[in-house]
Design a protein around this motif. Sequence first.
Motif, PDB file in Angstrom:
ATOM      1  N   SER A 130       0.866  -1.192   0.000  1.00 15.74           N
ATOM      2  CA  SER A 130       0.000   0.000   0.000  1.00 15.74           C
ATOM      3  C   SER A 130       0.899   1.237   0.000  1.00 15.74           C
ATOM      4  O   SER A 130       2.041   1.185   0.464  1.00 15.74           O
ATOM      5  CB  SER A 130      -0.942   0.001   1.211  1.00 15.74           C
ATOM      6  OG  SER A 130      -0.199  -0.141   2.389  1.00 15.74           O
ATOM      7  N   LEU A 131       0.374   2.341  -0.527  1.00 17.56           N
ATOM      8  CA  LEU A 131       1.195   3.535  -0.725  1.00 17.56           C
ATOM      9  C   LEU A 131       1.694   4.091   0.605  1.00 17.56           C
ATOM     10  O   LEU A 131       0.951   4.121   1.588  1.00 17.56           O
ATOM     11  CB  LEU A 131       0.382   4.626  -1.433  1.00 17.56           C
ATOM     12  CG  LEU A 131      -0.169   4.314  -2.817  1.00 17.56           C
ATOM     13  CD1 LEU A 131      -0.940   5.540  -3.345  1.00 17.56           C
ATOM     14  CD2 LEU A 131       0.944   3.940  -3.793  1.00 17.56           C
ATOM     15  N   THR A 132       2.935   4.583   0.590  1.00 22.14           N
ATOM     16  CA  THR A 132       3.416   5.379   1.723  1.00 22.14           C
ATOM     17  C   THR A 132       3.567   6.841   1.321  1.00 22.14           C
ATOM     18  O   THR A 132       3.727   7.707   2.168  1.00 22.14           O
ATOM     19  CB  THR A 132       4.749   4.842   2.265  1.00 22.14           C
ATOM     20  OG1 THR A 132       5.723   4.853   1.217  1.00 22.14           O
ATOM     21  CG2 THR A 132       4.599   3.421   2.782  1.00 22.14           C
ATOM     22  N   TYR A 133       3.509   7.118   0.016  1.00 20.76           N
ATOM     23  CA  TYR A 133       3.475   8.501  -0.477  1.00 20.76           C
ATOM     24  C   TYR A 133       2.007   8.920  -0.662  1.00 20.76           C
ATOM     25  O   TYR A 133       1.135   8.066  -0.831  1.00 20.76           O
ATOM     26  CB  TYR A 133       4.174   8.600  -1.839  1.00 20.76           C
ATOM     27  CG  TYR A 133       5.683   8.569  -1.776  1.00 20.76           C
ATOM     28  CD1 TYR A 133       6.377   7.381  -1.567  1.00 20.76           C
ATOM     29  CD2 TYR A 133       6.413   9.729  -1.971  1.00 20.76           C
ATOM     30  CE1 TYR A 133       7.758   7.351  -1.533  1.00 20.76           C
ATOM     31  CE2 TYR A 133       7.809   9.703  -1.937  1.00 20.76           C
ATOM     32  CZ  TYR A 133       8.477   8.519  -1.714  1.00 20.76           C
ATOM     33  OH  TYR A 133       9.837   8.502  -1.685  1.00 20.76           O
ATOM     34  N   PRO A 134       1.726  10.228  -0.691  1.00 17.19           N
ATOM     35  CA  PRO A 134       0.343  10.673  -0.922  1.00 17.19           C
ATOM     36  C   PRO A 134      -0.180  10.203  -2.289  1.00 17.19           C
ATOM     37  O   PRO A 134       0.553  10.249  -3.285  1.00 17.19           O
ATOM     38  CB  PRO A 134       0.454  12.205  -0.879  1.00 17.19           C
ATOM     39  CG  PRO A 134       1.694  12.483  -0.081  1.00 17.19           C
ATOM     40  CD  PRO A 134       2.632  11.363  -0.408  1.00 17.19           C
ATOM     41  N   ALA A 135      -1.423   9.747  -2.317  1.00 18.98           N
ATOM     42  CA  ALA A 135      -2.017   9.179  -3.533  1.00 18.98           C
ATOM     43  C   ALA A 135      -2.315  10.262  -4.578  1.00 18.98           C
ATOM     44  O   ALA A 135      -2.663  11.397  -4.245  1.00 18.98           O
ATOM     45  CB  ALA A 135      -3.303   8.441  -3.193  1.00 18.98           C
ATOM     46  N   THR A 136      -2.178   9.861  -5.843  1.00 14.62           N
ATOM     47  CA  THR A 136      -2.646  10.674  -6.970  1.00 14.62           C
ATOM     48  C   THR A 136      -4.041  10.217  -7.391  1.00 14.62           C
ATOM     49  O   THR A 136      -4.888  11.021  -7.772  1.00 14.62           O
ATOM     50  CB  THR A 136      -1.681  10.533  -8.157  1.00 14.62           C
ATOM     51  OG1 THR A 136      -0.369  10.913  -7.734  1.00 14.62           O
ATOM     52  CG2 THR A 136      -2.113  11.394  -9.328  1.00 14.62           C
ATOM     53  N   GLY A 137      -4.243   8.892  -7.343  1.00 13.40           N
ATOM     54  CA  GLY A 137      -5.535   8.305  -7.690  1.00 13.40           C
ATOM     55  C   GLY A 137      -5.584   6.885  -7.154  1.00 13.40           C
ATOM     56  O   GLY A 137      -4.533   6.262  -6.961  1.00 13.40           O
ATOM     57  N   VAL A 143      -3.292  24.276  -4.261  1.00 12.13           N
ATOM     58  CA  VAL A 143      -2.983  23.457  -5.429  1.00 12.13           C
ATOM     59  C   VAL A 143      -4.263  22.795  -5.915  1.00 12.13           C
ATOM     60  O   VAL A 143      -4.985  22.190  -5.122  1.00 12.13           O
ATOM     61  CB  VAL A 143      -1.929  22.387  -5.094  1.00 12.13           C
ATOM     62  CG1 VAL A 143      -1.747  21.425  -6.250  1.00 12.13           C
ATOM     63  CG2 VAL A 143      -0.603  23.045  -4.766  1.00 12.13           C
ATOM     64  N   VAL A 144      -4.549  22.912  -7.199  1.00 15.43           N
ATOM     65  CA  VAL A 144      -5.775  22.389  -7.788  1.00 15.43           C
ATOM     66  C   VAL A 144      -5.398  21.544  -9.005  1.00 15.43           C
ATOM     67  O   VAL A 144      -4.624  21.997  -9.844  1.00 15.43           O
ATOM     68  CB  VAL A 144      -6.693  23.554  -8.246  1.00 15.43           C
ATOM     69  CG1 VAL A 144      -7.966  23.018  -8.887  1.00 15.43           C
ATOM     70  CG2 VAL A 144      -7.033  24.455  -7.074  1.00 15.43           C
ATOM     71  N   PRO A 145      -5.914  20.316  -9.111  1.00 14.84           N
ATOM     72  CA  PRO A 145      -5.666  19.550 -10.332  1.00 14.84           C
ATOM     73  C   PRO A 145      -6.053  20.381 -11.564  1.00 14.84           C
ATOM     74  O   PRO A 145      -7.077  21.074 -11.556  1.00 14.84           O
ATOM     75  CB  PRO A 145      -6.569  18.323 -10.170  1.00 14.84           C
ATOM     76  CG  PRO A 145      -6.717  18.157  -8.688  1.00 14.84           C
ATOM     77  CD  PRO A 145      -6.737  19.573  -8.152  1.00 14.84           C
ATOM     78  N   GLN A 146      -5.232  20.289 -12.589  1.00 12.53           N
ATOM     79  CA  GLN A 146      -5.395  21.180 -13.741  1.00 12.53           C
ATOM     80  C   GLN A 146      -6.784  21.107 -14.373  1.00 12.53           C
ATOM     81  O   GLN A 146      -7.338  22.130 -14.784  1.00 12.53           O
ATOM     82  CB  GLN A 146      -4.332  20.829 -14.784  1.00 12.53           C
ATOM     83  CG  GLN A 146      -3.971  21.965 -15.687  1.00 12.53           C
ATOM     84  CD  GLN A 146      -2.738  21.647 -16.497  1.00 12.53           C
ATOM     85  OE1 GLN A 146      -2.790  21.624 -17.709  1.00 12.53           O
ATOM     86  NE2 GLN A 146      -1.639  21.382 -15.851  1.00 12.53           N
ATOM     87  N   GLY A 147      -7.343  19.897 -14.417  1.00 16.02           N
ATOM     88  CA  GLY A 147      -8.686  19.770 -14.980  1.00 16.02           C
ATOM     89  C   GLY A 147      -9.744  20.400 -14.080  1.00 16.02           C
ATOM     90  O   GLY A 147     -10.732  20.969 -14.566  1.00 16.02           O
ATOM     91  N   THR A 202      -7.398  11.442  -2.249  1.00 19.02           N
ATOM     92  CA  THR A 202      -6.131  12.171  -2.164  1.00 19.02           C
ATOM     93  C   THR A 202      -6.235  13.300  -1.142  1.00 19.02           C
ATOM     94  O   THR A 202      -7.329  13.657  -0.692  1.00 19.02           O
ATOM     95  CB  THR A 202      -5.737  12.789  -3.520  1.00 19.02           C
ATOM     96  OG1 THR A 202      -6.537  13.955  -3.750  1.00 19.02           O
ATOM     97  CG2 THR A 202      -5.924  11.795  -4.664  1.00 19.02           C
ATOM     98  N   LEU A 203      -5.082  13.892  -0.834  1.00 25.33           N
ATOM     99  CA  LEU A 203      -5.049  15.033   0.092  1.00 25.33           C
ATOM    100  C   LEU A 203      -5.930  16.178  -0.405  1.00 25.33           C
ATOM    101  O   LEU A 203      -6.463  16.953   0.389  1.00 25.33           O
ATOM    102  CB  LEU A 203      -3.612  15.559   0.207  1.00 25.33           C
ATOM    103  CG  LEU A 203      -2.576  14.630   0.845  1.00 25.33           C
ATOM    104  CD1 LEU A 203      -1.178  15.221   0.703  1.00 25.33           C
ATOM    105  CD2 LEU A 203      -2.915  14.429   2.318  1.00 25.33           C
ATOM    106  N   LEU A 204      -6.075  16.297  -1.732  1.00 24.92           N
ATOM    107  CA  LEU A 204      -6.807  17.434  -2.282  1.00 24.92           C
ATOM    108  C   LEU A 204      -8.323  17.278  -2.159  1.00 24.92           C
ATOM    109  O   LEU A 204      -9.070  18.196  -2.481  1.00 24.92           O
ATOM    110  CB  LEU A 204      -6.405  17.680  -3.739  1.00 24.92           C
ATOM    111  CG  LEU A 204      -4.913  17.973  -3.955  1.00 24.92           C
ATOM    112  CD1 LEU A 204      -4.641  18.356  -5.405  1.00 24.92           C
ATOM    113  CD2 LEU A 204      -4.415  19.066  -3.015  1.00 24.92           C
ATOM    114  N   ALA A 205      -8.775  16.111  -1.701  1.00 25.25           N
ATOM    115  CA  ALA A 205     -10.220  15.920  -1.490  1.00 25.25           C
ATOM    116  C   ALA A 205     -10.596  16.053  -0.018  1.00 25.25           C
ATOM    117  O   ALA A 205     -11.780  16.024   0.324  1.00 25.25           O
ATOM    118  CB  ALA A 205     -10.644  14.546  -2.003  1.00 25.25           C
ATOM    119  N   GLU A 206      -9.605  16.219   0.839  1.00 27.33           N
ATOM    120  CA  GLU A 206      -9.882  16.266   2.277  1.00 27.33           C
ATOM    121  C   GLU A 206     -10.804  17.436   2.617  1.00 27.33           C
ATOM    122  O   GLU A 206     -10.606  18.553   2.148  1.00 27.33           O
ATOM    123  CB  GLU A 206      -8.580  16.382   3.067  1.00 27.33           C
ATOM    124  CG  GLU A 206      -7.852  15.050   3.145  1.00 27.33           C
ATOM    125  CD  GLU A 206      -6.546  15.139   3.924  1.00 27.33           C
ATOM    126  OE1 GLU A 206      -6.197  16.232   4.398  1.00 27.33           O
ATOM    127  OE2 GLU A 206      -5.883  14.097   4.037  1.00 27.33           O
TER     128      GLU A 206
END
Lengths: 226, 220
Positions: free
Chosen positions: A176-183, B101-105, B129-133
Amino acid sequence: MTAQQGLPLDVSGAAEHPEPLDRAGLAARVARDVPAYAYVNLGIGQPTTVADHLDPAQGVVLHTENGMLGMGRAAHDDEVDPDLINAGKVPVVEPPGASYFHHADSFAMMRGGHLDVCVLGAFQVSAAGDLANWHTGAPDAIPAVGGAMDLAIGAKQVFVMMSLFAKDGSPKIVPSLTYPATGLACVDRVFTDLGVFAVDHERGRVVLLEAYGTTAADLAERLTGA
Amino acid sequence: MGRTTFHTDPVEALAGVADGDTVLVGGFGMAGMPVRLVDALIDVGAKGLTIVSNNAGNGETGLAALLKAGRVAKVICSFPRQADSYVFDGLYRAGEVELEVVPQGNLAERMRAAGAGIGAFYTPTGVGTLLAEGKEQRTIDGRDHVLEMPIRGDWALIAAQAADPMGNLVYRKTARNFGPVMATAAATTVVEVRETVDLGAMDPEAVVTPGIFVDRVVTS
């Protein structure tokens, strides 16, 4: 037991090739899995080199998220036009049949599921196909996401192209990821210098398809500690 | 003619920009960057600005110069970190500028939503992701989505290739990028153009941004 020992990995059906893949070999290997006539987005950096290995007979159409379909090769000398760049901000050329569009349309092509394949770099891919490639999570890092999150969830197939092991020797395919997820659960295939892997989303595991410059058993040991 | 006004002085074209305004700035790297308008924005002197743009400035010109002049309180962008983004990097690390920071789309779509009168939208981008928190989530057709809010500008500063007297615009190649979206999303849209053409000289089929979205044009 380390976390890595929990990696669900199947190597039983892998083909073994004696030579490892160098950078050009890896790009050529990715290019071979791009379907004919696909609309494809190649990420910034190493994935861009896949373009050099696409056979014109494949009929692949390249998308760049800053607003162009049918993107051409890098521009040289007097071909350079500051108004005509790719997502890496490298000047490119305009082949016949190209089209331009604004950013909302460009990302509708991804987010709306119209793009067939994207090829991205990664810090880590998990057994479930989760992708980490935008943020190291380091406290002093300045995060920059670009179009990575849109590509990760939008393209019909997500290919990752990376080294299998980080510079410190740690595996980049992880339980499982240890870095922040992209998707989440978005990666379908992982192309590395030492092996090509498929993500089996139904069973939450990674399947080694081909080993390069080593054996399937060696990769299993190095990836799972088993 | 339409109500679009034409100016040769970019500072005059920015009359009314006030402290604390939100300014959408077009361009992807330098392609489509409204360089004259951003320089003029420094001369206008408004402070505490929120800048919405894909990047956070390169070198020491344009947005980087605006940042360096201390006029920016917050940057909303997808990709601040670049090889030569040292002005932004320094201010951010010193805590002198806020970053979203905002995803480009999402950046493009949130502005499109503002311009189209859409109150908010659900998207799978950023789920997990962190950006949905802290954002509302909802499962639609079995897939998780995040609620994203519009981004509306007090101003949009963009660049285009040509304008006609109605304010209709055409762009050139990948310099189009955020321009047509931002033009719709601001209370006042100011466009710098390389050329102006006579009434009737622009093919109506080729117009990308109709003049209804264009308030002021700065000519060269």
